[in-house]
Design an enzyme around this catalytic site. Sequence first.
Site, PDB file in Angstrom:
ATOM      1  N   HIS A   1      39.812  95.980 103.336  1.00  0.00           N
ATOM      2  CA  HIS A   1      38.802  97.039 103.484  1.00  0.00           C
ATOM      3  C   HIS A   1      37.690  96.933 102.440  1.00  0.00           C
ATOM      4  O   HIS A   1      36.648  97.560 102.592  1.00  0.00           O
ATOM      5  CB  HIS A   1      39.449  98.434 103.484  1.00  0.00           C
TER       6      HIS A   1
ATOM      7  N   ASP B   1      46.146  94.978 105.362  1.00  0.00           N
ATOM      8  CA  ASP B   1      44.930  95.160 104.553  1.00  0.00           C
ATOM      9  C   ASP B   1      44.844  94.051 103.496  1.00  0.00           C
ATOM     10  O   ASP B   1      44.962  94.307 102.300  1.00  0.00           O
ATOM     11  CB  ASP B   1      44.965  96.565 103.918  1.00  0.00           C
TER      12      ASP B   1
ATOM     13  N   SER C   1      41.299  99.535  94.658  1.00  0.00           N
ATOM     14  CA  SER C   1      41.683  98.811  95.869  1.00  0.00           C
ATOM     15  C   SER C   1      41.650  97.309  95.654  1.00  0.00           C
ATOM     16  O   SER C   1      40.753  96.785  94.994  1.00  0.00           O
ATOM     17  CB  SER C   1      40.728  99.161  97.009  1.00  0.00           C
TER      18      SER C   1
END
Length: 274
Positions: free
Chosen positions: A69, A116, A218
Site C-alpha cells: 500500500h 500487502d 508501514s
Amino acid sequence: MARSLLALAKTLCFILHVQSCTCGEAEIIGGKKVKAHSLPHMALLYNSEEEPRCGGTLLSSTWVLTAAHCFKYKIDTVRLGVVTIKNSKTDGFVQARKVARQYQHPCYNADTNIHDLWLLKLSQAVEETTAIKYLPLANTISDPKEGTICMVAGWGLVKVDIKEMSDDLMSADVTVIKRETCNLTKYNNTGYTITSDMVCAGTVEENQVVRDTCQGDSGGPLMCNGEQVGITSFGIGCANRTKPGVYAFLSKQHIDWINGKIKNESYSEECATQ
Ligand SMILES: *[C@@H]1O[C@H](CO)[C@@H](O)[C@H](O)[C@H]1NC(C)=O
Ligand SMILES: *[C@@H]1O[C@H](CO)[C@@H](O)[C@H](O)[C@H]1NC(C)=O
Ligand SMILES: *[C@@H]1O[C@H](CO)[C@@H](O)[C@H](O)[C@H]1NC(C)=O
Ligand SMILES: *[C@@H]1O[C@H](CO)[C@@H](O)[C@H](O)[C@H]1NC(C)=O
C-alpha cells in the site's frame, strides 16, 4: 500450499476496510528511541518530493521489502543507515538509492489489504557497513504463537494527534494476539477480517502504556526472536487496545514469492480471482 491458501482467501469473501480509511501509515506509539545503527536493516522510503513516507527492510544488496500500500506515496528513493530524518541527507553513514523497479505482490488487494507486500529493486547495490546490514529471510518462518513478544520499528507518528513523522527511529514491543481473537466482533467494529496471511499484535496488559505502529511505520518489520515475521500493514486508528496493529505475515506463500523474485525477476505467481 500456495493454492490452498488462495482457495481459503477466495472463500473468505473479505469485506475489509483497512489502511485506506484510517491508519494510512503507521507510527510507533508508546515506544522508545532506537540506539543509532542498532537496526541496520531498517530502510526509510521517500516520495518524489523527498518526504519520508514508509519503512522497509533491506533483504540483500539490491532488494528492499515493504508494504504494497506504500505504492500510493509514489516512493522513488530508499535510504539506509538513517538515524534521524533531519540528518538523513548529510549523514555519512547513509546510503541513498533510487528505486529501479518495483513489484507488488500479484495477489495484493487494496480493499482487503491481503498480501500487502512490495519488493523494491534498487538502482545500485548498497554496501554493508557497521550501520547497514542485509536481513535475508529464512526459508520458512513459523507462525508466532499467541503471547509472543515481538518488536516493531519505524519513523512514524509518535502521537495520534500530531501528524508528523518522528525524527528519531523508534521501536516498541507488541504481543501477538491470536487471529481468532483479533477477528472477533469486538475487534472488528470497522469490518475487516484477519486471514492466515496476517498477524495481529498489540498491547494486551491492561495496566501498561499502549504500544502500536501508526502512520509512517508501514512497510517496516515485525521482528519476533530476532527474525522478521511480518510487515507493518494496517490498523483501525492507532493505539486502541481493541484495535491491534495488523501485519502481513511472511507465510510460506509470501516467502516463496519474495525469494522467487529475488532469484529471478520474471518469477510470478497465479492468484485466485479477487
Ligand atoms: C474471521 O472471521 C470471518 C468472518 O466471520 C471468518 O470467515 C474467518 O474464518 C475468521 N478467520 C479467523 C482466522 O478466525
Ligand atoms: C468483521 O466485519 C465484517 C464486516 O462488517 C464482517 O463481514 C465479518 O463477518 C466480521 N468478522 C467477524 C469475525 O465478526
Ligand atoms: C477504540 O475503538 C472503539 C471502537 O471503534 C471506540 O469505541 C473507542 O472509543 C476507541 N478508543 C480509543 C481510546 O480511541
Ligand atoms: C525466470 O522465470 C521465467 C518465468 O517463470 C522463466 O521463463 C525463465 O526461464 C526464468 N529464468 C531463469 C534464468 O531461471
